[in-house]
Write an enzyme that holds these catalytic residues in place. Sequence first.
Site, PDB file in Angstrom:
ATOM      1  CG  ASP A  15      -1.789   1.213   1.323  1.00 18.24           C
ATOM      2  OD1 ASP A  15      -2.732   1.306   0.534  1.00 18.24           O
ATOM      3  OD2 ASP A  15      -1.544   2.083   2.175  1.00 18.24           O
ATOM      4  CD  GLU A  17      -2.010   6.517   3.085  1.00 15.94           C
ATOM      5  OE1 GLU A  17      -2.394   7.656   2.726  1.00 15.94           O
ATOM      6  OE2 GLU A  17      -2.783   5.562   3.222  1.00 15.94           O
ATOM      7  CG  HIS A 162      -6.912   6.281   5.969  1.00 16.77           C
ATOM      8  ND1 HIS A 162      -7.277   5.760   4.740  1.00 16.77           N
ATOM      9  CD2 HIS A 162      -8.076   6.530   6.619  1.00 16.77           C
ATOM     10  CE1 HIS A 162      -8.590   5.713   4.652  1.00 16.77           C
ATOM     11  NE2 HIS A 162      -9.102   6.168   5.775  1.00 16.77           N
ATOM     12  CG  ASP A 167      -4.560   1.314   5.603  1.00 14.48           C
ATOM     13  OD1 ASP A 167      -4.922   1.291   6.793  1.00 14.48           O
ATOM     14  OD2 ASP A 167      -4.798   2.266   4.839  1.00 14.48           O
TER      15      ASP A 167
END
Length: 508
Positions: A15, A17, A162, A167
Amino acid sequence: MVVTSEDRSEIAFFDVETTVPTRSGQGFAILEFGAILVCPRKLVELQSFSTLVRPADLSHISTLSVRCNGITKDAVISAPGFVDIADDVYNLLHGRIWAGHNILRFDCARIREAFAEINRPAPEPKGTIDSLALLTQKFGRRAGDMKMATLATYFGLGQQTHRSLDDVRMNLEVLKYCATVLFLESSLPDIFTENSWVSPNATTRSRSNGKISVEQASQNVNTPSSSVRAEIHSTSPTSDEIGEIHPILSLVMPNRGEVTGDLIESIPARSDPFNMVALSDEMVKDPLPEDNMEEENSLSSQESSTASASGVSYGCTDFLEADNISIPSISVTFVPFYRGSQKIQVLHKNYPLQVSCRRLKVRFGISTKFVDQTGRPRLSFVVNAPSSLCQVLDASDNLAQKLSMDSGSCSEWRNVVTRKPGFYNYPTVRLHLPTVADGDDVRCITEIYQKDSLATQRLVFSRFDIVELESLFTPGNLVDAYFSLDAYDYQQNAGIRAVAKKLIFLTN
């Protein structure tokens, strides 16, 4: 960090960000990368890697970006740049199965962009598991909008942070829970009816149910869809953990090219909710969709079916001329939607806003390249947008986006008015034409008229005929448009869609 496994059979859940683009043409910058390697036989975490990333331009970290993921300039100022972690990222991802929530549309693209910026070849997967697309198809919308936060709430797994590492671990747990439910349902299908369990907490919004007005609006942005914490930890995988392949690998799409969300939506439902093996054979080879794609993959089949097929005619008095709409009187609120979820509704003086605009010029003709979940074509065309209409739509966009973000959504917001670089003074709006099934055929339910100096005649199409429609939607033609503003938040994309209820084409 060095991975010693030779066969690279682990599944790499990852993941990212990112920053939030705040102006047209601005891209995403990775702020955090997190990944775990998972044994496909035991579904246990073997190794993890997570780090904050310093972007090349710290000014891209806006207040809206911080609101979405909590990563500030101070947090990343001493973090490594992406070039410094590229070897670790490549070693983790290349040649493995990639897994994540909405990775096909977001995370994969960000990884490839980051490697392109440092002039290095990007890692390539040998297969991909996008849990958003696959669980939407297999698990259904019983949990609401299928966002990670919604799924976690549905299964009682806690709040989504988040942050990347948190996550991806939550993603793995959600996948386990969904697979278990599907397994139980397939074992006793007469008792566990498919999609019969509906959580009372299956809502698409978590914190806000209020109404917001123009005075509270903030600047339009595009919001990224993913999430993360700076730590590095690893454990060595053992040979018996790598051996036998777990049935979860039946979820994997071979790396034959990426699959667009629109094509995933068009895959028909299958009678066996746990027959996942054949799903990869149904996936269509297609390049990863661009972030500036003109069409949002958004509304569910339930939403599209709300357009009435009863043939009731819309009166022109039901719509407000764009010039006569009071901008301060525009507001937005949440209204009940589907299975306990909510959606945003745009109001004018506390009534649903419906807009009329005369003599709009068609910029681009009819488009049929997208389909909905049932495989029906989603028709749309593009018109030039006058300044009065832009003011109404921009105000509605600002309000709806603020309410969406305040409610906890981190979906990427797509503005209803399109302003392209180099053509900023020539804005456009895409008008959507709803369709419904009519037996074995499909028909457009927008009321369509032709008007000349003598009369106005309604056009009736006995069946779906794209050739007939294309002749009307010729670039340069003028049309009086009457449309509603329908908000959506689906598969990590959100925005407002202009849905045409009535069109009057003007002829000489």
